[in-house]
Scaffold this active site. Structure first.
Site, PDB file in Angstrom:
ATOM      1  CB  THR A 281      16.517 -18.837  35.631  1.00 40.13           C
ATOM      2  OG1 THR A 281      16.295 -17.416  35.643  1.00 40.13           O
ATOM      3  CG2 THR A 281      17.982 -19.092  35.322  1.00 40.13           C
ATOM      4  CB  ALA A 282      14.678 -23.943  36.247  1.00 36.44           C
TER       5      ALA A 282
ATOM      6  N   GLY B 278      14.598 -21.921  31.079  1.00 36.44           N
ATOM      7  CA  GLY B 278      15.484 -21.305  30.075  1.00 36.44           C
ATOM      8  C   GLY B 278      16.731 -22.151  29.846  1.00 36.44           C
TER       9      GLY B 278
ATOM     10  CD  GLU C 147      13.548 -10.575  27.748  1.00 39.67           C
ATOM     11  OE1 GLU C 147      13.972 -10.388  28.913  1.00 39.67           O
ATOM     12  OE2 GLU C 147      13.825  -9.825  26.807  1.00 39.67           O
TER      13      GLU C 147
ATOM     14  CB  CYS D 207       9.602 -10.923  34.555  1.00 42.79           C
ATOM     15  SG  CYS D 207       9.045  -9.711  33.356  1.00 42.79           S
TER      16      CYS D 207
END
Ligand code: NAD
Length: 470
Positions: free
Chosen positions: A224-225, A227, A244, A278
């Protein structure tokens, strides 16, 4: 016909080229020398991809599908060699739902990308207005991937991108470049020249791809970081994005489930790829009435699973791919133990042996606010959290800011679906977890990302919508 040695040679850095030694995470032995490309290499790759794109777009769906089907055949021809290289670089065993399974999935997803239908949609046709929605090629697509399922996730990104008439520049994880270079070497035995290029570099190359004016879309799978960094990098060129990102999937066992019957599937839902997945089950919620029984059944499944060097056919669990991930898992389990949680099995790595092996670990009597629950462990350690009411379980499951997958476990499908509808996740599986399928759209809710992959929806995300009105 490729041998393992010829495949490795085809992806090894040339003499004098900048390179990085890749070490086997199970043994510490060198696997190979991966080239380290630069931002200048990236610029050249984007220019070549842009030059090749118009002819590929003009070839039409039928020709593109035929090429992708041939590429899938090529993967199958070299499947064992690809699986061995993947096993040595990533660490995952050949056997079990691991390296051979991943290479098989590459062929399956390429075929799905080739055969999934996508027709123009007539949106309005009322005698006065006629509007038809088409999906046109974007141009050059950048594909940035992680180290956990490096080949399969690359195929998830490039299969639909190519099918839709785009050309692709791939930036693999710096931890697993050889696997991706080898996969693309094999695909390029069948694909027309210039469609698919790999630029094997570090974060600087990823950043340059995400800011590149010649790239129309980024397919990104990773944390997420990163992303969020890509959202920022892509802003100036208003790139399309499919993100994703990380997950921390909850599974809820309902009170009428049979612990013995579900234990094996619960285990693999959490421990597939030794937990480095994931959409793996990362937090398990169990009612008071079943708590000890689920803990006991899961412990006996976990204790029977052989972990070790990937090329040994006996093993179904492997090492963590890199030391940094090993340290994260060890830190989280130690913190849980220090907070008074009960370690049912595992939690005590044998540090005298080489390799990033962390044993399959189950942690009971743990608070929902413990870091092993709230942070993504991305490894073989599952916290099992007790609940009293289903409302409490749903609240705990929804408490985090990520929402990739989730699961509900019960023989009563209506009851399970009712709970599923209240969970904040892109996919909720019932009586299974993480069962991705090339026909079924997959994507995240909340900070697990946006955009969909797979199926017709996945193809649409690799096209530019165009309405012809008239
Ligand atoms: P990561 O974010 O560290 O790296 C992923 C890729 O991004 C690498 O290729 C890296 O070089 C590149 N990168 C790093 N910084 C960049 C930047 N600023 N700009 C552009 N590219 C950059 O992720 P990882 O550690 O390789 O993968 C693990 C994470 O991926 C976990 O959080 C996991 O949940 C997530 N993941 C998600 C999915 C999914 O489908 N949602 C699938 C697999 C993994």
């Amino acid at each position: 016909m490729e041998t393992y040695d010829s495949l490795l040679a085809s992806v090894t850095a040339a003499p004098g080229q900048a390179s990085r030694t890749i070490f086997d995470p199970a043994t510490g032995e060198a696997v190979g020398e991966a080239p380290v490309h630069t931002v200048a290499d990236l610029d050249a790759a984007v220019a070549a991809a842009a030059a090749a794109q118009p002819a590929w777009a003009a070839a039409g769906h039928e020709a593109r599908s035929a090429a992708l089907l041939k590429a899938a055949d090529a993967v199958e021809r070299s499947a064992e060699e690809l699986a061995r290289l993947l096993s040595r670089e990533q660490g995952k065993p050949l056997n079990g739902p691991n390296a051979r399974f991943e290479v098989g999935a590459c062929a399956a997803w390429l075929r799905a990308a080739a055969t999934t239908p996508l027709e123009p949609e007539t949106v309005v046709d009322d005698g006065t207005t006629r509007a038809v929605l088409h999906y046109r090629p974007i141009g050059v697509v950048g594909a940035i991937g992680p180290w956990n399922w490096p080949m399969m996730i690359t195929v998830w990104q490039i299969g639909p991108a190519l099918r839709m008439g785009n050309t692709v520049v791939v930036k693999p994880s710096e931890y697993t470049p050889l696997s991706v270079l080898a996969l693309i070497h094999v695909l390029n035995q069948e694909l027309p020249e210039g469609l698919l290029t790999v630029v094997s570099g570090g974060r600087d190359v990823g950043e340059a791809l995400a800011t590149h004016p010649g790239v129309g879309k980024i397919m990104f799978t990773g944390s997420t970081a990163t992303g969020k960094a890509i959202i920022r990098s892509s802003a100036d060129t208003v790139k399309r994005l499919t993100l994703e990102l990380g997950g921390n999937d909850a599974g809820i066992v309902l009170p009428d489930a049979d612990p013995k019957a579900i234990a094996q599937d619960l285990f693999w839902g959490a421990f597939i790829n030794t937990g480095q997945t994931c959409a793996a089950l990362k937090r398990l919620y169990v009612p008071d009435s079943l708590y000890e029984a689920v803990c006991t059944e899961l412990t006996s499944v976990a204790a029977a699973m052989p972990m070790g060097v990937g090329l040994d056919e006996a093993n179904v669990l492997g090492p963590l791919q890199n030391r940094a991930q090993y340290e994260i898992v060890a830190r989280l389990v130690d913190a849980a133990r220090d907070a008074g949680a009960r370690i049912l099995t595992g939690g005590n790595p044998d540090t005298s042996k080489p390799g990033n092996f962390y044993p399959a670990t189950l942690v009971a009597d743990i608070e929902n606010t413990n870091p092993l629950v709230t942070e993504e462990q991305f490894g073989p350690a599952l916290p099992i959290i007790r609940y009293s009411t289903i409302e409490e379980a749903i609240t705990m499951a929804n408490a985090l800011d990520v929402g990739l997958g989730a699961s509900v476990w019960s023989p009563d499908l209506d009851a399970a679906r009712n709970v599923a509808a209240r969970l904040q996740a892109g996919t909720v599986w019932i009586n299974k977890h993480g069962a991705v399928d090339p026909r079924i759209p997959f994507g995240g809710a909340k900070q697990s990302g946006y955009g969909l992959e797979f199926g017709t929806e996945g193809l649409k995300h690799l096209g530019v919508p165009q309405v012809i009105n008239g």
